[in-house]
Structures are given as C-alpha cells and as structure tokens.
Design a protein around this motif. Structure first.
Motif, PDB file in Angstrom:
ATOM      1  N   SER A 183      -5.968 -34.301  -6.400  1.00 54.87           N
ATOM      2  CA  SER A 183      -4.535 -34.173  -6.670  1.00 54.87           C
ATOM      3  C   SER A 183      -4.325 -33.512  -8.028  1.00 54.87           C
ATOM      4  O   SER A 183      -5.178 -33.612  -8.912  1.00 54.87           O
ATOM      5  CB  SER A 183      -3.857 -35.547  -6.625  1.00 54.87           C
ATOM      6  N   PRO A 184      -3.184 -32.823  -8.220  1.00 55.42           N
ATOM      7  CA  PRO A 184      -2.987 -32.045  -9.452  1.00 55.42           C
ATOM      8  C   PRO A 184      -3.013 -32.912 -10.707  1.00 55.42           C
ATOM      9  O   PRO A 184      -2.336 -33.943 -10.790  1.00 55.42           O
ATOM     10  CB  PRO A 184      -1.597 -31.425  -9.247  1.00 55.42           C
ATOM     11  N   GLY A 185      -3.841 -32.474 -11.697  1.00 58.90           N
ATOM     12  CA  GLY A 185      -3.857 -33.123 -12.996  1.00 58.90           C
ATOM     13  C   GLY A 185      -2.778 -32.534 -13.883  1.00 58.90           C
ATOM     14  O   GLY A 185      -1.879 -31.819 -13.413  1.00 58.90           O
ATOM     15  N   ASP A 186      -2.870 -32.792 -15.179  1.00 54.95           N
ATOM     16  CA  ASP A 186      -1.838 -32.287 -16.095  1.00 54.95           C
ATOM     17  C   ASP A 186      -2.251 -30.980 -16.771  1.00 54.95           C
ATOM     18  O   ASP A 186      -1.567 -30.500 -17.669  1.00 54.95           O
ATOM     19  CB  ASP A 186      -1.490 -33.336 -17.147  1.00 54.95           C
ATOM     20  N   PHE A 187      -3.380 -30.403 -16.344  1.00 57.81           N
ATOM     21  CA  PHE A 187      -3.849 -29.137 -16.913  1.00 57.81           C
ATOM     22  C   PHE A 187      -3.532 -28.019 -15.917  1.00 57.81           C
ATOM     23  O   PHE A 187      -4.078 -27.979 -14.812  1.00 57.81           O
ATOM     24  CB  PHE A 187      -5.347 -29.214 -17.179  1.00 57.81           C
ATOM     25  N   THR A 188      -2.620 -27.117 -16.289  1.00 52.82           N
ATOM     26  CA  THR A 188      -2.142 -26.074 -15.388  1.00 52.82           C
ATOM     27  C   THR A 188      -2.156 -24.721 -16.092  1.00 52.82           C
ATOM     28  O   THR A 188      -2.211 -24.650 -17.316  1.00 52.82           O
ATOM     29  CB  THR A 188      -0.710 -26.380 -14.899  1.00 52.82           C
ATOM     30  N   ALA A 189      -2.082 -23.657 -15.295  1.00 56.67           N
ATOM     31  CA  ALA A 189      -2.074 -22.302 -15.872  1.00 56.67           C
ATOM     32  C   ALA A 189      -1.276 -21.368 -14.978  1.00 56.67           C
ATOM     33  O   ALA A 189      -1.284 -21.498 -13.748  1.00 56.67           O
ATOM     34  CB  ALA A 189      -3.499 -21.776 -16.033  1.00 56.67           C
ATOM     35  N   GLY A 190      -0.581 -20.437 -15.602  1.00 58.73           N
ATOM     36  CA  GLY A 190       0.205 -19.464 -14.852  1.00 58.73           C
ATOM     37  C   GLY A 190       0.776 -18.406 -15.770  1.00 58.73           C
ATOM     38  O   GLY A 190       0.425 -18.322 -16.948  1.00 58.73           O
ATOM     39  N   VAL A 191       1.683 -17.596 -15.248  1.00 60.07           N
ATOM     40  CA  VAL A 191       2.318 -16.509 -16.003  1.00 60.07           C
ATOM     41  C   VAL A 191       3.719 -16.941 -16.412  1.00 60.07           C
ATOM     42  O   VAL A 191       4.517 -17.369 -15.578  1.00 60.07           O
ATOM     43  CB  VAL A 191       2.379 -15.217 -15.165  1.00 60.07           C
ATOM     44  N   GLU A 192       4.014 -16.844 -17.717  1.00 62.44           N
ATOM     45  CA  GLU A 192       5.355 -17.110 -18.218  1.00 62.44           C
ATOM     46  C   GLU A 192       6.186 -15.840 -18.130  1.00 62.44           C
ATOM     47  O   GLU A 192       5.785 -14.794 -18.656  1.00 62.44           O
ATOM     48  CB  GLU A 192       5.297 -17.590 -19.676  1.00 62.44           C
ATOM     49  N   LEU A 193       7.345 -15.934 -17.516  1.00 62.06           N
ATOM     50  CA  LEU A 193       8.187 -14.756 -17.293  1.00 62.06           C
ATOM     51  C   LEU A 193       9.127 -14.506 -18.465  1.00 62.06           C
ATOM     52  O   LEU A 193      10.345 -14.557 -18.333  1.00 62.06           O
ATOM     53  CB  LEU A 193       9.003 -14.936 -16.011  1.00 62.06           C
ATOM     54  N   TYR A 194       8.563 -14.229 -19.628  1.00 63.03           N
ATOM     55  CA  TYR A 194       9.383 -13.788 -20.741  1.00 63.03           C
ATOM     56  C   TYR A 194       9.637 -12.283 -20.585  1.00 63.03           C
ATOM     57  O   TYR A 194       9.132 -11.639 -19.671  1.00 63.03           O
ATOM     58  CB  TYR A 194       8.663 -14.049 -22.062  1.00 63.03           C
ATOM     59  N   GLN A 195      10.435 -11.734 -21.508  1.00 62.08           N
ATOM     60  CA  GLN A 195      10.588 -10.280 -21.516  1.00 62.08           C
ATOM     61  C   GLN A 195       9.221  -9.605 -21.598  1.00 62.08           C
ATOM     62  O   GLN A 195       8.985  -8.581 -20.982  1.00 62.08           O
ATOM     63  CB  GLN A 195      11.447  -9.871 -22.717  1.00 62.08           C
TER      64      GLN A 195
END
Length: 817
Positions: A183-195
């Motif tokens: 099950s998902p832990g608290d460590f995640t990664a992805g792309v932040e959609l800033y400018q």
C-alpha cells in the motif's frame, strides 16, 4: 449463503471452464485469471498473477519479471485493498471494465472506464504494461486503459512520469509502505506543474528532493541523470502533456527505477545477469545537498564544504551566530540592498541547480537578451536563466526569494541573479580589456606549453630513450584535451629538492622515493620519482597522470604537474604537512593527536572521496590500493586519497573488471580480487571497511594477530560483534573523546563493508548516508579474510614507509588464477 457469496459462486461457475491457460498474453471477456493462474507477455519477460509479498498472507494482483530469479514486483492493482484468501479473480465485465473480485470482498478493484467498448481484450505487453483495448486495435494511443498510467513504486523504460493535461491524469510514483505491504507509503514523486515544471519527491506533504527543471540536456540539479551510455532521459513539455521518460540504449538491458520507503531514496537498478542480482547504478538523494531547501534563501549547498551551506557571492549570513547546522539554516541576505529605480544589474553564477520554480514565469520563445530586459523591467524579478542551455534560448524568471540552490560539481547551469549596481562586474571599457586580455593570455600560455612539450620531446629523443619509455604523442594529446598538466623542467625539480637530497626524502614507495621540495615562489611540493627498477612502468605512470589530472575533489590529493625527461619520470603533488594517516594512528604518541571527532571526520572524508571516484567523476574509477598510508592529511587534518598508479577507470556502463595481475596491498584486498582477480567498486568498499576498523582500533589489520585463534583484526572485530562487545575494539586513547554509540555505529558500518560477497556490501554513497544519519542498519553477514595464515611481522607490503607525505605505493603482485 448471503447474496454476495451466491453471486460470486455463480460467476465462478459461469467462467470456470473458460479460464485462461498458463503462458498466454491475452484474454477476452469470456475468459479470466484466477489465483494460481498467470498471464505471460509474448516474449516471456513479464508475468501477471496473484502473489503474497514478504511474510504477508494477503493476496495481491501484480506484475513481476518472469525470467529473473529474484521475484521483483513492478506493479500492484489492489495496493490498498488486499484479498485475504485465494478466491481472487480478474475478469472483464459486461461494460468492458477490468474487474478484480473475491468471495469475501466482492469487487476489490476495477478500471472505471466510462464509455462502453465492443470485443475488449486484456493484454500483458513485453514492456510490462497491462492494457485494455479493443480486440482489433493495437494502437497505444487508443488504449482504453493501461497500467502505465497508474504506476505503483516503479518506473520502467517507456513509462511516463507526469501529466496528461487533456484528461487531468497525474502519473505519480508512491513507495510501498514496507516489503510486506505494497500500500502507498508517504514517499512519493511526480512532476509539479509550475510555469517552469520540476520533478519533485515528497516526504508526506513536504517537499523532500527536487531534481531541478529540464534545461534541454538534463535536469539542472541531478548530474546522475545526465546523458550516459546506459540510459537516456527525455522530458516532454507541450500543451497536451508534461512528463519525464527514460529509455535504455541497450534493449537487452533490464532496468527499473523505484522509490524505497525505508531509505527515502529514488533508486535506479539494472539486472546483473552474471551475479544474479540487481545492481544500483544511481540514486537520489545522494548527499545532504540534495535535500530540499537545505541552506535557506540565497544559500548555496556545496557538498564538499564544511559547513555545506555557503552564501552566494554578494550575500552574507542572516545571523551572526553559526546557524549552519544539519537541521536548520536561516539563509543569507544581500550585502547591499537593491535600488531598482536607479538601476540594478546581474551577476552570473555558474554550475548551479536553479532555484525552486514555485514562483517562476516562462517564455520559451525569447532570447537570453530579451529575457534579461524583461527581468530588469520588473523590480520583483530576482533572477533569470535560459530554459534551453543548448542554444541559450528561452526565458525563465524568478520572483521572490531564491531557495533550494546547490552547486553541481559536474553539471548545473548558469543563473543570473539581480544585484545592486555596485556589486556588478565592471562595465564598458573594462569589459573590453578583459575580453581582449584573456584570449591573448590563453594564446601565450598555450604557446609556451607547446614549446615546452617540443623541448621535452627533443631532449628525450637526443638521450636515446628506449621506445617503450617514450610517451605516445596521441596519449599526451588526449590527456591535454581533458586537463591542463603543468610540465616541470628537471633542473627546476632538482633545485627544489636540493638535488634529491636524502634530507628531503619523505618516504620510499614501491615505485620509488618521494621527496619534499620548495619551488622558487615558495610553494612546497612533494615529488614522486619513478625508480628505474620499480614495478611501475610507463603504463602505470601515464595512467596516474591521466587519471589524477581529471580529478578535482577536496578529499583527493591534487596533482600539480609532471616531469618527463629521458628516463626520468616524476609526479609533482601538493605537499601534505601532516604526512599520512598511518603516521598517526599506528604510533602511540602521535595517535593521541587524533581524537574521535578528528577520526570520524577522516572516515567521512575518505568516504566522500570514494563516492566521487565511483560515481561523481567523469569516469568511474576503482582505486584498488586504498589503505592508511595512501590517505594523506593536510594542515587541518582533512583526508586526501592519494596514489592512483594502480587505479582503473571505466565508462558509464561498466562496473567491474578482471585482471591476471593483482596489485595492491595484501590485508586490504577484497577476497574476490586477491583470489580471482575480479575487482569492482565493491573492492574499494572492502578496503574502506578495513580502514574504518584500523582508525577505530588504532591497530593494523595484518599487524594484529591472535595466536590462540589465528584471527586478524577483521576476525577479532567480527567475534566481538557477535558477542555484542564491539566497543572493546575501540582504541583506549579514544575513550575520553568518543561517543560510544557513534563509534559502535562506525564498527557496524565497517563490518557491512567487509562482507564476504561483493553484492552484500553497500556502495559508498550509501555509506556516506549511513555515517551522516541515524537510520537503522542491516545486520552484517560474515566478513571475508577472517584468518591469518601465519603471524605477520609488521606489514606484508612490498615497501617500508618512513613518513610519507604523498604517493608512496605499497603493492604486492600476485599471479591471478
């Protein structure tokens, strides 16, 4: 029987006779996958089925590698909703959705496709992607659903990490909670959609690591992801999508990137078929400077400095107190305030991970000149940079304080920061003078070097030097392309060392004597003079020059130049006034000068130097002769690794080698190297483990011998560890200055490095993290080379050390089997 059980039983009866046969890659709406059956991709690379992770008895639907002995799950369907029996069933329902059922839980998981579809099929592809599609439609762009859009903890080649802006789909990784619970832990990664989009890892709700935005070639703050011979990163940034993707250049290579909850690391692995295990090739965070916002506003994190937080030029610490600690730093403030109305300027900072892009603005069609003007017009704009460093085009602006800046040793990009006009470099005629003077100076220096090379070559030829003692022109030219090696005249070196006087002799290495010298300008040097009868021939000499000239790190000895005249070959190094580590730790009186904080500092410095050699330098370098006498100490007791005559370098896709000529010092060599001639970065890790035990105990590994059981220092430490008496290994001189738990942790780390099998040993980057944190350490397995065959006299090296100041090699040559 309740209605749910009745419906499930009837469903089972209806499809029981149409379940799939093992080994096929596709099933239709009239078929299903039950617990105990599997779906296998066409070429047998991946397999889908039910499994129980670790010691758990819960059942999950997942995908794993089919041909790999170590079961490695790369995707899980019902991560948060396990099945507690073996009644799990995967099928396609009447609406065309993929559904996972169980007798006790009913619908456990489903795909939730809104539009209906005719003749749906499910297929497991050789990429590891599970897809739901129309029977006659193989176009990946029209898949009805695919597992690649809903990743678990693993990113495979071809998978997209990021956004589909047309649907709002955000593809993110989330680590397993632990090896028993996917099950998902608290460590995640992805792309932040800033400018200015950025790849970010989170620890709970807080930013933990940031790679820096894509600059056309690489991510500005992640040199480990730069172009290499193993994989290639890409970043797509357009109206419909923003995502990161990677591909492997060798299609036969098995590769995966995953999040590790226990270590809080993103780790990239490749499968080592020969060793039968996964080999970690890179990871993030690698050091303290990868942690988010370590140094506060306008602070730059420099991992090789102590403290690591440094103010950028033109800035000063906000507080006069020393707040540059591991956990808190208030950042920096300007030396002189901005005065926008009277005109500000910009200072160019080179080789940085650009700041956090939360408050950024981007226009990718602007030129750099237009970008500067746009920033200058807005008094809130604090910095700018090109978005594509390949052509210096595009424009990214920052507003507000600049945070999470890091100096990148081999990479990064230019950042132009707004400064008071009085802080900016000279303008006008001064710039013209500088622009003219620098090329002229470079031209003159290059001319002098070329003439010097010609004279040296002529002298060598006129003295009739043997063919195999003449450095090949192509090798010299190749070395000069990558570094500037100063060529010293023999007369100059002779004068500096008082004609190689015995009074100037520092030590005797396996390849020749080492002398102290003083140049005309007062600079002190150490000269390693290659003896004619030494084992180090021209090949090793060229190797040492070529290698060290390319290495720049505070924990490596600095090569100043070399001298080659006829049969005379010499290396000129910076002089180390405190000689070598063994000069202190193995001598009772001098060892008192190294209390525990100093010894711990030396252990950490050597570890950081090895990390640089193994992964951060342009080449992967294996030292092969790490020992106390090859660790030099400067006037502040900072350690510097020396002696690269036996070092071997590899390209980005090589991790190990084999040799019939085993060189190094017996007592420091890893078992696989001393016996079979196999060496890798893990060989250096073994040598480092011995060094750690020697520093803590004040005893030589081969100088320690117990006639009762024949154990050397490694065996003695292992026995004490098993008896939970490891602290008895500590040098009695340290007892007043040491933190017992810290020393015990050092012994623990040393034993992890000394494990018999190389694949069990940590890499040096993990060692650095272990030394700098309180994370739980794994239990070490039995070390290699526990026993001595006979009682040694003192040391088994082929040379005697007096008071070495630089590269005095000690080596044994064994014939490989």
């Amino acid at each position: 029987m309740d209605i749910l059980s009745f419906m499930f039983t009837n469903t089972i009866l209806l499809i029981l006779f149409s379940g799939i046969a093992d080994g096929i890659d596709v099933f239709t709406s009239s078929q299903s996958v039950s617990d105990g059956r599997t779906l296998v991709s066409r070429d047998g690379i991946f397999e889908l089925g039910f499994f129980s992770p670790g010691s758990s008895k819960n059942r999950y639907l997942g995908i794993w590698y089919k041909k790999i002995a170590v079961k490695t799950v790369i995707w899980v369907a019902n991560r948060s909703n396990p099945i507690n029996d073996t009644t799990g069933l995967l099928m396609i329902n009447r609406k065309g959705n993929l559904v996972l059922l169980s007798r006790n839980n009913g619908v456990v998981w489903y795909t939730n496709i809104q539009k209906g579809v005719q003749s749906p099929v499910v297929q497991l592809l050789d990429s590891g992607n599970l897809v739901l599609r129309s029977e006659n439609d193989n176009d990946s762009e029209t898949f009805l659903w695919q597992s690649f859009d809903y990743p678990s903890d693993t990113l495979l080649p071809g998978m997209r990490l990021g956004w589909d802006l047309r649907t709002g789909l955000d593809r993110r990784l989330s680590a397993w909670k632990n090896s028993d619970d996917p099950s998902p832990g608290d460590f995640t990664a992805g792309v932040e959609l800033y400018q200015y989009p950025d790849i970010v890892a989170w620890k709970g709700p807080n930013k933990y690591v940031r790679t820096g935005p894509w600059n056309g070639l690489r991510f500005s703050g992640a040199p480990m992801l730069r172009p290499n011979s193993i994989f290639e990163n890409g970043f797509v940034w357009n109206e419909p999508e923003v995502y990161q993707v990677y591909t492997v250049k060798n299609k036969s290579l098995i590769s995966r990137y995953m999040l590790n909850q226990n270590a809080y690391q993103g780790q990239h692995y490749i499968w080592n078929e020969k060793a039968g295990n996964w080999m970690m090739i890179t990871y993030i965070p690698r050091d303290i400077c990868d942690n988010y916002d370590r140094c506060g506003p306008y602070g730059s994190c420099v991992s090789t400095e102590v403290p690591p937080c440094q103010c950028l030029k033109g800035f000063k610490p906000k507080s006069s107190q020393n707040l540059y600690t591991m956990d808190f730093n208030p950042g920096c403030e300007r030396n002189k305030p901005l005065y926008c109305q009277k005109g500000d300027g910009f200072i160019k900072y080179v080789g940085l991970k650009v700041p956090d892009t939360t408050n950024s603005w981007v226009n990718r069609s602007m030129s750099l000149k237009e970008c500067r003007a746009r920033c200058l017009q807005n008094c809130s704009c604090m910095a700018y940079t090109p978005t594509d460093i390949r052509e210096g085009s595009g424009c990214a602006l920052w507003f507000g304080d600049l945070i999470d800046i890091k100096l990148v040793q081999d990479g990064g990009q230019d950042l132009y920061i707004r400064m008071s006009a009085s802080e900016v470099e000279p303008k006008g005629n001064d710039k013209v003078k500088i622009a003219v003077t620098i090329p002229i100076a470079i031209f003159i220096v290059a001319g002098v070097l070329l003439v010097s090379c010609y004279i040296c070559s002529s002298r060598a030829s006129s003295k009739g030097a043997r063919e195999n003692d003449v450095i090949n022109d192509r090798n010299i030219e190749g070395q000069r392309e990558d570094s500037e090696v100063q060529l010293f005249d023999l007369a100059l070196i002779s004068k500096a060392t008082n004609d190689f006087s015995i009074d100037n002799k520092l030590g005797q290495g396996g390849f020749g004597p080492v002398y102290r010298g003083t140049l005309v300008d007062g600079q002190e040097i150490a000269v390693k003079r290659l003896s004619r009868s030494s084992g180090q021939g021209l090949t090793e000499f060229k190797n040492e020059v070529a290698l060290i000239a390319k290495l720049q790190h505070r924990n490596l000895v600095k090569l100043l130049g070399c001298c080659i005249e006829g049969e005379q070959k010499m290396l000129v190094y910076e002089y180390m006034p405190n000689k070598s580590l063994d000069f202190f730790i193995f001598e009772k009186t001098r060892s008192k000068l190294l209390d525990w904080p100093k010894r711990f500092h030396i252990i950490g410095g050597v570890a950081r130097g090895l990390v640089y050699l193994h992964q951060d330098s342009r080449l992967r370098i294996i030292h092969r002769d790490l020992k106390a006498s090859n660790v030099l100490l400067d006037n502040e007791m900072n350690p510097k690794i020396s002696d690269f005559g036996m070092a071997r370098s590899f390209g980005g896709d090589q991790f190990e080698g084999n040799t019939n000529r085993v060189v190094g010092t017996y007592g420091y060599m890893a078992p696989e190297y001393a016996i079979d001639g196999q060496f890798s970065v893990k060989s250096d890790v073994f040598s480092f483990g011995i060094l750690v035990l020697e520093i803590i105990s004040g005893k030589k590994n081969r100088g320690f011998y117990n006639p009762g059981n024949g154990l050397n220092l490694i065996g003695h430490a292992w026995d004490l560890w098993k008896e939970e008496k490891a602290v008895q290994l500590i040098d009695p001189l340290l007892k007043e200055s040491c933190n017992l738990s810290e020393v015990a942790r050092g012994i623990h780390i040393g034993l992890l490095c000394l494990q018999q099998h190389p694949e069990d040993r940590p890499n040096m980057s993990s060692v650095v993290l272990m030394l700098g944190s309180d994370t739980t350490l794994s239990k070490p397995k039995q070390p290699g080379f526990l026993m001595e065959r006979k009682s040694p006299e003192t040391d088994s090296t082929s040379s005697k050390l007096e008071s070495s100041s630089t590269n005095d090699i000690s080596m044994s040559i064994l014939e490989g089997r």
